[in-house]
Write a protein that holds these residues in place. Structure first.
Motif, short mmCIF file in Angstrom:
data_model
loop_
_atom_site.label_atom_id
_atom_site.label_comp_id
_atom_site.label_asym_id
_atom_site.label_seq_id
_atom_site.Cartn_x
_atom_site.Cartn_y
_atom_site.Cartn_z
N GLU A 2 55.75 25.37 32.59
CA GLU A 2 55.90 26.78 32.23
C GLU A 2 55.08 27.68 33.16
O GLU A 2 55.55 28.73 33.59
N VAL A 3 53.87 27.24 33.51
CA VAL A 3 53.01 28.03 34.39
C VAL A 3 53.67 28.16 35.77
O VAL A 3 53.70 29.25 36.34
N ALA A 4 54.22 27.08 36.28
CA ALA A 4 54.86 27.12 37.60
C ALA A 4 56.08 28.04 37.59
O ALA A 4 56.29 28.81 38.53
N ARG A 5 56.86 27.97 36.54
CA ARG A 5 58.05 28.82 36.44
C ARG A 5 57.66 30.29 36.37
O ARG A 5 58.23 31.14 37.05
N ARG A 6 56.65 30.60 35.58
CA ARG A 6 56.21 31.99 35.44
C ARG A 6 55.53 32.49 36.71
O ARG A 6 55.68 33.66 37.09
N GLN A 7 54.79 31.62 37.38
CA GLN A 7 54.17 32.01 38.65
C GLN A 7 55.25 32.35 39.67
O GLN A 7 55.15 33.35 40.38
N LYS A 8 56.29 31.53 39.73
CA LYS A 8 57.40 31.79 40.65
C LYS A 8 58.06 33.12 40.31
O LYS A 8 58.36 33.91 41.21
N ASN A 9 58.28 33.39 39.04
CA ASN A 9 58.90 34.65 38.63
C ASN A 9 58.08 35.85 39.06
O ASN A 9 58.62 36.84 39.57
N ILE A 11 55.76 36.04 41.49
CA ILE A 11 55.70 36.17 42.95
C ILE A 11 57.00 36.72 43.51
O ILE A 11 57.00 37.63 44.34
N TRP A 12 58.13 36.22 43.06
CA TRP A 12 59.41 36.69 43.59
C TRP A 12 59.72 38.11 43.15
O TRP A 12 60.27 38.90 43.92
N THR A 13 59.39 38.46 41.93
CA THR A 13 59.62 39.84 41.48
C THR A 13 58.75 40.81 42.27
O THR A 13 59.22 41.87 42.69
N PHE A 14 57.51 40.44 42.52
CA PHE A 14 56.64 41.28 43.34
C PHE A 14 57.16 41.38 44.76
O PHE A 14 57.14 42.45 45.37
N SER A 15 57.66 40.26 45.30
CA SER A 15 58.20 40.25 46.66
C SER A 15 59.44 41.13 46.79
O SER A 15 59.71 41.68 47.86
N LEU A 49 58.46 42.98 36.29
CA LEU A 49 57.18 42.40 36.71
C LEU A 49 56.18 42.40 35.56
O LEU A 49 55.47 41.40 35.35
N LEU A 50 56.11 43.47 34.78
CA LEU A 50 55.21 43.50 33.63
C LEU A 50 55.57 42.42 32.61
O LEU A 50 54.69 41.78 32.03
N MET A 102 54.33 30.33 48.18
CA MET A 102 55.21 31.08 47.30
C MET A 102 55.33 30.47 45.90
O MET A 102 55.67 31.16 44.97
N ARG A 103 55.06 29.18 45.75
CA ARG A 103 55.15 28.58 44.42
C ARG A 103 55.03 27.06 44.54
O ARG A 103 54.97 26.52 45.62
N ALA A 104 55.05 26.41 43.38
CA ALA A 104 55.13 24.95 43.34
C ALA A 104 56.59 24.54 43.49
O ALA A 104 57.50 25.26 43.08
N ARG A 105 56.80 23.38 44.09
CA ARG A 105 58.19 22.92 44.27
C ARG A 105 58.71 22.33 42.97
O ARG A 105 58.05 21.54 42.31
N MET A 106 59.92 22.69 42.62
CA MET A 106 60.53 22.18 41.40
C MET A 106 60.87 20.70 41.53
O MET A 106 60.94 20.01 40.52
N SER A 107 61.04 20.21 42.74
CA SER A 107 61.33 18.78 42.91
C SER A 107 60.14 17.93 42.45
O SER A 107 60.33 16.81 41.97
N ASP A 108 58.92 18.46 42.59
CA ASP A 108 57.75 17.74 42.10
C ASP A 108 57.80 17.59 40.58
O ASP A 108 57.43 16.56 40.04
#
Length: 125
Positions: A2-9, A11-15, A49-50, A102-108
């Motif tokens: 969940e942390v990795a998914r939210r971190q990705k969200n 970062i990409w929304t900010f980008s 983003l919020l 940019m994030r953790a890899r989902m393949s991991d």
């Protein structure tokens, strides 16, 4: 996971929101339709983003209210966002998951779910 998914969200929304904000700064005095679209896009991106910041703070078990409030304060919001992203990356690294810029890899995560351990993610190329 969940942390990795939210971190990705986050970062990409900010980008996505950063170039919109820069374009809005350049075209804010234009009288054409384009700035109105940019204002709407910036508003939608900021609200999104919020939302993702609150979900990432909740996944990290941090104060959602504190991070949302800090994100609304100019300049302080950047530091709050960086702090939240760094804490998420550190938490994932502590669990043995490789975290890139940019994030953790989902393949991991797929390997972890199959093998049931974090060592599988560490062995991935």
């Amino acid at each position: 996971m969940e942390v990795a998914r939210r971190q990705k969200n986050v970062i990409w929304t900010f980008s996505i929101g950063l170039p919109i904000g820069i374009a809005l700064a350049f075209f804010q005095h234009s009288e054409k339709f384009f700035p109105d679209c940019l204002r709407f896009a910036a508003f939608v991106t900021a609200i999104t983003l919020l939302y993702f910041i609150s979900k990432l703070a909740a996944a990290l078990r941090k104060s959602e209210f504190l991070y949302i409030f800090a994100s609304l304060v100019p300049f302080v919001g950047m530091f709050a966002l960086m702090d939240l992203i760094i804490k998420a990356g550190n938490m994932l690294r502590d669990k043995g998951i490789k975290v890139g810029p940019m994030r953790a890899r989902m393949s991991d995560f797929e390997k972890i779910q199959q093998d049931g351990s974090c060592e599988a993610a560490q062995k991935s190329p």
